[in-house]
Design an enzyme around this catalytic site. Sequence first.
Site, PDB file in Angstrom:
ATOM      1  N   ASP A  13       9.144   4.359   3.029  1.00  0.00           N
ATOM      2  CA  ASP A  13       8.497   5.660   3.237  1.00  0.00           C
ATOM      3  C   ASP A  13       9.148   6.416   4.397  1.00  0.00           C
ATOM      4  O   ASP A  13       9.448   7.611   4.286  1.00  0.00           O
ATOM      5  CB  ASP A  13       7.005   5.473   3.513  1.00  0.00           C
ATOM      6  N   THR A  48       1.658   9.972  -1.499  1.00  0.00           N
ATOM      7  CA  THR A  48       0.992   9.658  -2.772  1.00  0.00           C
ATOM      8  C   THR A  48      -0.524   9.692  -2.632  1.00  0.00           C
ATOM      9  O   THR A  48      -1.221  10.217  -3.502  1.00  0.00           O
ATOM     10  CB  THR A  48       1.420   8.271  -3.282  1.00  0.00           C
ATOM     11  N   THR A  49      -1.028   9.146  -1.537  1.00  0.00           N
ATOM     12  CA  THR A  49      -2.484   9.122  -1.342  1.00  0.00           C
ATOM     13  C   THR A  49      -3.030  10.533  -1.207  1.00  0.00           C
ATOM     14  O   THR A  49      -4.064  10.865  -1.798  1.00  0.00           O
ATOM     15  CB  THR A  49      -2.841   8.284  -0.099  1.00  0.00           C
ATOM     16  N   ASP A  69      -0.581   1.173   1.391  1.00  0.00           N
ATOM     17  CA  ASP A  69       0.354   2.114   0.783  1.00  0.00           C
ATOM     18  C   ASP A  69      -0.197   2.568  -0.571  1.00  0.00           C
ATOM     19  O   ASP A  69      -0.338   1.759  -1.495  1.00  0.00           O
ATOM     20  CB  ASP A  69       1.722   1.447   0.607  1.00  0.00           C
TER      21      ASP A  69
END
Length: 505
Positions: free
Chosen positions: A370, A89-90, A56
């Site tokens: 998520d 986010t990544t 994550d």
Amino acid sequence: MVKNMNKKEAGKSEKAQVHNIRAAKTVAETVKSTLGPMGMDKMMVDGHGNVIVTNDGATILRELDVSHPGGKMIAEVARTQEALCYDGTTSTVVLAGQLLGNSEMLFEKGLHPNVICRGYHEASQMAVKFLENDVAMTSDERSALINVAKTAITGKTLESALDAVSELCVSAVEKAGDAENVKVVSFPGGSLEDSYLYEGVIINKDFVLEGENTYGRMVLINNGLETEKAEDHVQVQLDAKSYQSFKGSSKADLIDSAKHIVNEMPHGGVAFVRDGVSDMVCTYLKKNGIMVVRRMPESSMRALSRMSGVEIAQTPEDIEGAAEVSITRERKDGVWYLFVGDGVESNEATLVLRGATSHTLEEVERGFDDALGVVSLVMSGKKYVIGGGNSFVRMAMHLRQHAAQIGGRAQMAIESFADALEVVPATIAENAGHDPLDTILAMRHGILQGDVHLGPDVTEGGVKDLLKEPVFEPFELVRQAVLSASEVTNAILRIDDIVARRPNQ
């Protein structure tokens, strides 16, 4: 002399920008290998030997020890993305890293940072507008929410129970209204398939005194069941007889208050109290078949009130009635929990997660957060896009076609922005063990031919139709990722020097 000073200032500015860019790129490279359904995990170990294993991006960047100010700015944008969209986010960090990397090449071609910033800003606005008007899709069907949840879960620990977990996520959000209202409780033991949605409220509390494990009525009280503290710095002189009378009246008042509770629940029940409760009152109520749960969190009190439809009474004298509920006391992993349900329709539900170990459960919780978040985004906004980086390639192709509309050197920045957008599907393909360049070229060719739903085939290589798969993600997630990456890139590029500041006094 003036020329030498200008060269010196330019060199100083360029050095600061390069340092910031390289620090930000280092942070982006750290999480890059976790992107996509085939992304790898990271093992994070602190100085005390505590271990976190996760893929994550938000968790990795939150726990990462970043000291460089430029790197911290990238980590901060990941926190913003998580707070607003729960996921992505990544993708945001990887895109920001690529934008900064491309800006270095633009520096070498002689573009000023302000020109690059203007071009990047124009590009982000054009891309987001195209995303909303031409790429985004809408649907009221429940299957779209299920597929959004599946896309968020794929590549994580939850993938082993993909269908069951997706159904749980959608059911939980439908019940609670949005992700923020979904309560999650984790119990070690069992498997992921044993997770379920409990129709009611689960409270991590136990009765003050030992009692039965099941009850059928409850009241909700804020305070009024403990002796009020005397005011500080007040001296009162009493003789022995007056003191005994003073103490006795205080106890009598508490017992009178407790009698109001007994009158409301003559056959027993449970009193949930936000503040403290005197042990004497607890003992008196237990003799009358009433158990007490004291020092309840405000959020739990409100949840019980919403579920049962009973108002929270300020004091026992204000109680207007007891609620008919089902209260069960259960012990999980050495901790007592109270399961409170009423058997009627309400918006209160608790997601109960099961896992083999506490480490497994931590990763399961992150995955559920998520998935719940993205389902909530699509449920509230109704818009979603094809996942797998498809929307990023389509935005990139749109920007290349319209870059000439922007005059001057900003065109070069827009084309550079378009190249950076394609890093998302390229990284997904690369992490799956396939050639990223071949994947991007195949996607461009297919989209030009009219196959606008193509994306990386992470299993066989090449590309496939992700509408048939289907792979969906929220429109708002992609929109925010593009805007956040653009803004943090521009913020870093505008920094021409790093200077020390005096510490706060």
